[in-house]
Design an enzyme around this catalytic site. Structure first.
Site, short mmCIF file in Angstrom:
data_model
loop_
_atom_site.label_atom_id
_atom_site.label_comp_id
_atom_site.label_asym_id
_atom_site.label_seq_id
_atom_site.Cartn_x
_atom_site.Cartn_y
_atom_site.Cartn_z
N ARG A 115 4.85 11.01 -2.38
CA ARG A 115 4.53 10.79 -1.08
C ARG A 115 5.81 11.06 -0.26
O ARG A 115 6.83 10.44 -0.40
CB ARG A 115 4.20 9.35 -1.11
N ASP B 276 1.93 -15.58 6.45
CA ASP B 276 1.73 -16.99 6.32
C ASP B 276 1.81 -17.23 4.97
O ASP B 276 2.21 -18.42 4.25
CB ASP B 276 0.12 -17.20 6.64
N TYR C 259 10.67 9.41 1.60
CA TYR C 259 10.79 8.21 0.53
C TYR C 259 11.57 8.74 -0.65
O TYR C 259 11.69 8.05 -1.79
CB TYR C 259 9.25 8.00 0.13
N ALA D 269 2.86 -0.42 5.23
CA ALA D 269 2.17 -0.60 6.43
C ALA D 269 1.70 -1.96 6.82
O ALA D 269 1.61 -2.39 8.02
CB ALA D 269 1.16 0.29 6.51
N ARG E 93 6.31 1.26 13.86
CA ARG E 93 6.99 0.43 12.60
C ARG E 93 7.94 -0.41 13.06
O ARG E 93 8.90 -0.87 11.79
CB ARG E 93 7.61 1.89 11.73
N HIS F 115 12.88 -2.01 3.32
CA HIS F 115 12.20 -0.80 3.60
C HIS F 115 12.97 0.23 3.16
O HIS F 115 13.92 0.36 3.27
CB HIS F 115 11.83 -0.62 5.14
N ILE F 116 12.49 1.32 2.57
CA ILE F 116 13.05 2.35 1.87
C ILE F 116 13.58 3.28 3.12
O ILE F 116 14.65 3.67 3.27
CB ILE F 116 12.09 3.31 1.18
N SER F 117 12.71 3.65 3.99
CA SER F 117 12.88 4.38 5.05
C SER F 117 13.61 3.27 6.38
O SER F 117 13.41 2.28 6.49
CB SER F 117 11.93 5.30 5.76
N GLU G 266 12.85 -8.77 2.86
CA GLU G 266 12.08 -7.57 3.08
C GLU G 266 12.93 -6.59 2.92
O GLU G 266 14.11 -6.21 3.26
CB GLU G 266 11.56 -7.93 4.52
N HIS H 101 3.44 -4.29 9.51
CA HIS H 101 3.20 -4.12 10.64
C HIS H 101 1.99 -4.73 11.26
O HIS H 101 1.70 -4.83 12.37
CB HIS H 101 3.52 -2.87 10.99
N ASN I 279 8.42 -5.19 -0.13
CA ASN I 279 8.02 -4.05 0.76
C ASN I 279 6.52 -4.04 0.78
O ASN I 279 5.79 -3.39 0.10
CB ASN I 279 8.76 -2.96 0.07
N ARG J 139 11.86 5.61 13.25
CA ARG J 139 10.73 6.34 13.21
C ARG J 139 9.66 5.72 14.20
O ARG J 139 10.28 5.17 15.40
CB ARG J 139 10.04 5.56 11.77
N PRO K 189 0.77 -1.17 0.14
CA PRO K 189 0.04 0.19 0.03
C PRO K 189 0.79 1.20 0.12
O PRO K 189 1.84 1.40 0.64
CB PRO K 189 -0.87 0.03 1.38
N ASN K 190 0.35 2.32 -0.77
CA ASN K 190 0.86 3.63 -0.87
C ASN K 190 2.25 3.62 -1.62
O ASN K 190 2.62 4.68 -1.79
CB ASN K 190 0.93 4.20 0.60
C1 DQA Z 1 7.81 1.44 4.35
C2 DQA Z 1 7.81 1.84 5.94
C3 DQA Z 1 6.64 1.35 6.30
O1 DQA Z 1 6.41 1.68 7.97
C4 DQA Z 1 5.36 2.21 5.77
O2 DQA Z 1 4.04 2.02 6.30
C5 DQA Z 1 5.68 2.35 4.20
C6 DQA Z 1 6.80 2.29 3.70
C7 DQA Z 1 9.22 1.78 3.78
O3 DQA Z 1 9.60 1.41 2.63
O4 DQA Z 1 10.03 2.53 4.32
O5 DQA Z 1 4.57 2.61 3.69
O6 DQA Z 1 7.79 -0.11 4.06
#
Ligand code: DQA
Length: 142
Positions: free
Chosen positions: A18, A85, A23, A75, A109, A98-100, A96, A78, A72, A105, A10-11
């Protein structure tokens, strides 16, 4: 030809627009072209969805045939036992990303349901994390 599945949750379709201070300014579709240039001999399968079930369906569809999964889950990382599963259910090794730096944070997270189902986790290295994850999965020689 080896195949790597890159899954964004998502997102992440809004990368570039964004919260650029977190990001960055680059869209994922633009970055993907770079990844494809860096790895010309493999097929990158890319899928993004804002819907948990669609991500699970994609893991089921490709997770027995691709050579690795870079995920990735945004959210959903979390919150989603169902995605964890799904990663357990398939044979492809996963990394896995994560960009940030999620650990710098909000505390919500800091926990990931996916990490235990993955070979490793890359956080906080920006978009480069995806490329490093692909490189690792290819090094497994599966
Ligand atoms: C994220 C970190 C997550 O906490 C956040 O909800 C995202 C992006 C990252 O790539 O840093 O949507 O996965």
């Amino acid at each position: 030809m080896k195949q790597i599945l890159i899954l964004n949750g998502p997102n992440l379709n809004l990368l570039g627009k964004r919260e650029p201070e977190i990001y960055g300014n680059r869209s994922f579709v633009d970055y993907l072209q770079t990844v494809e240039l860096v790895f010309p001999d493999i097929q990158i399968r890319y899928f993004q969805s804002n819907h948990e079930g669609e991500l699970i369906d994609k893991i089921h569809e490709l997770g027995f045939s691709v050579d690795g999964i870079v995920i990735n889950a945004g959210a959903l990382t979390h919150t989603s036992i169902a995605l964890a599963d799904a990663l357990s259910a398939v044979t492809a090794p996963a990394v896995e990303v994560h960009i940030s730096n999620v650990h710098a944070r909000e505390t919500y997270r800091h926990h990931s349901y996916l990490s235990a189902k993955c070979r490793g986790v890359i956080v906080g290295l920006g978009l480069m994390g995806y490329e490093l994850a692909v490189r690792y999965l290819l090094s497994l020689g599966v």
